[in-house]
Design a protein around this motif. Structure first.
Motif, PDB file in Angstrom:
ATOM      1  N   LEU A  96       3.144   5.915  -2.932  1.00  0.00           N
ATOM      2  CA  LEU A  96       4.331   6.666  -3.374  1.00  0.00           C
ATOM      3  C   LEU A  96       4.402   6.726  -4.896  1.00  0.00           C
ATOM      4  N   GLN A  97       4.072   5.627  -5.559  1.00  0.00           N
ATOM      5  CA  GLN A  97       4.092   5.612  -7.024  1.00  0.00           C
ATOM      6  C   GLN A  97       3.063   6.581  -7.581  1.00  0.00           C
ATOM      7  N   ALA A  98       1.881   6.627  -6.964  1.00  0.00           N
ATOM      8  CA  ALA A  98       0.843   7.555  -7.419  1.00  0.00           C
ATOM      9  C   ALA A  98       1.299   9.005  -7.244  1.00  0.00           C
ATOM     10  N   GLN A  99       1.943   9.307  -6.115  1.00  0.00           N
ATOM     11  CA  GLN A  99       2.454  10.663  -5.885  1.00  0.00           C
ATOM     12  C   GLN A  99       3.511  11.021  -6.940  1.00  0.00           C
ATOM     13  N   GLU A 100       4.403  10.069  -7.237  1.00  0.00           N
ATOM     14  CA  GLU A 100       5.455  10.327  -8.228  1.00  0.00           C
ATOM     15  C   GLU A 100       4.862  10.541  -9.615  1.00  0.00           C
ATOM     16  N   ASN A 101       3.857   9.755  -9.968  1.00  0.00           N
ATOM     17  CA  ASN A 101       3.202   9.928 -11.269  1.00  0.00           C
ATOM     18  C   ASN A 101       2.508  11.280 -11.354  1.00  0.00           C
ATOM     19  N   ALA A 102       1.856  11.693 -10.268  1.00  0.00           N
ATOM     20  CA  ALA A 102       1.175  12.995 -10.258  1.00  0.00           C
ATOM     21  C   ALA A 102       2.189  14.126 -10.375  1.00  0.00           C
ATOM     22  N   ARG A 103       3.317  14.004  -9.696  1.00  0.00           N
ATOM     23  CA  ARG A 103       4.361  15.030  -9.763  1.00  0.00           C
ATOM     24  C   ARG A 103       4.943  15.118 -11.170  1.00  0.00           C
ATOM     25  N   ALA A 104       5.075  13.991 -11.859  1.00  0.00           N
ATOM     26  CA  ALA A 104       5.620  13.997 -13.215  1.00  0.00           C
ATOM     27  C   ALA A 104       4.666  14.678 -14.193  1.00  0.00           C
ATOM     28  N   ARG A 105       3.369  14.594 -13.930  1.00  0.00           N
ATOM     29  CA  ARG A 105       2.383  15.235 -14.814  1.00  0.00           C
ATOM     30  C   ARG A 105       2.223  16.720 -14.522  1.00  0.00           C
ATOM     31  N   ARG A 106       2.611  17.172 -13.332  1.00  0.00           N
ATOM     32  CA  ARG A 106       2.458  18.559 -12.920  1.00  0.00           C
ATOM     33  C   ARG A 106       3.532  19.416 -13.584  1.00  0.00           C
ATOM     34  N   PRO A 107       3.185  20.645 -14.041  1.00  0.00           N
ATOM     35  CA  PRO A 107       4.204  21.508 -14.647  1.00  0.00           C
ATOM     36  C   PRO A 107       5.182  21.978 -13.586  1.00  0.00           C
ATOM     37  N   PRO A 108       6.438  22.171 -13.973  1.00  0.00           N
ATOM     38  CA  PRO A 108       7.403  22.699 -13.017  1.00  0.00           C
ATOM     39  C   PRO A 108       7.017  24.123 -12.639  1.00  0.00           C
ATOM     40  N   GLU A 165       0.827  -1.212   0.000  1.00  0.00           N
ATOM     41  CA  GLU A 165       0.000   0.000   0.000  1.00  0.00           C
ATOM     42  C   GLU A 165       0.858   1.258   0.000  1.00  0.00           C
ATOM     43  N   ILE A 166       1.919   1.253   0.772  1.00  0.00           N
ATOM     44  CA  ILE A 166       2.833   2.408   0.796  1.00  0.00           C
ATOM     45  C   ILE A 166       3.481   2.576  -0.583  1.00  0.00           C
ATOM     46  N   ALA A 167       3.897   1.493  -1.211  1.00  0.00           N
ATOM     47  CA  ALA A 167       4.522   1.557  -2.535  1.00  0.00           C
ATOM     48  C   ALA A 167       3.549   2.099  -3.564  1.00  0.00           C
ATOM     49  N   ARG A 168       2.268   1.655  -3.521  1.00  0.00           N
ATOM     50  CA  ARG A 168       1.264   2.174  -4.460  1.00  0.00           C
ATOM     51  C   ARG A 168       1.048   3.671  -4.267  1.00  0.00           C
TER      52      ARG A 168
END
Length: 161
Positions: free
Chosen positions: A20-32, A15-18
């Motif tokens: 964290l992965q979701a947070q990383e995916n959301a950050r990658a889609r967000r503009p800098p 659950e923690i891995a899922r």
């Protein structure tokens, strides 16, 4: 034991891995911050160490190097072969890590071995023994002897015709 409840450490780790992965995916889609809007992952250029991969030049894009320098005006394949032969002769003339005297001695020894091989083959074909002192002869003496043997062969082949 096999149930995936909240007390199971494996389920908790998953659950923690899922999350964290979701947070990383959301950050990658967000503009800098202060930058252009983010593009989908497929539309973004690949990056390597934080730089766009297209900007990387590993020195292989120039088409390589030619023998004899960066001379772009090569006349023909004959000229290329001649220059390649000259480069190979220069490499053989001065092997790396070998002094000039040793390189000359090595060339002399190689020439002597080649001539001895030719002469041994000649005498073997004629079913004759190799002359006694031939192994002790210098490369220049062997060359003269080989030339005289070749002249004799030419004379015999002309007489046979």
């Amino acid at each position: 034991c096999g149930s995936a409840d909240a007390t199971d450490p494996m389920a908790r780790d998953q659950e923690i891995a899922r999350r964290l992965q979701a947070q990383e995916n959301a950050r990658a889609r967000r503009p800098p911050v202060g930058g252009p809007p983010a593009r989908p992952a497929a539309a973004r250029p690949a990056t390597l160490l934080g730089r766009p991969a297209a900007a990387q030049d590993w020195g292989a894009s120039g088409g390589g190097k030619r023998l004899g320098g960066d001379d772009a005006t090569v006349e023909s394949t004959v000229d290329l072969r001649r220059r390649a032969l000259e480069a190979a002769e220069r490499r053989n003339a001065a092997p790396v890590g070998v002094s000039a005297e040793n390189a000359a001695a090595m060339r002399e020894r190689r020439a002597k071995e080649e001539l001895l091989g030719k002469l041994a083959e000649h005498y073997h074909r004629r079913k004759m023994e190799l002359p006694m002192g031939l192994n002790a002869a210098s490369a220049a003496q062997l060359k003269r002897h080989w030339e005289s043997v070749r002249r004799e062969e030419d004379l015999h082949s002309q007489m046979a015709d």
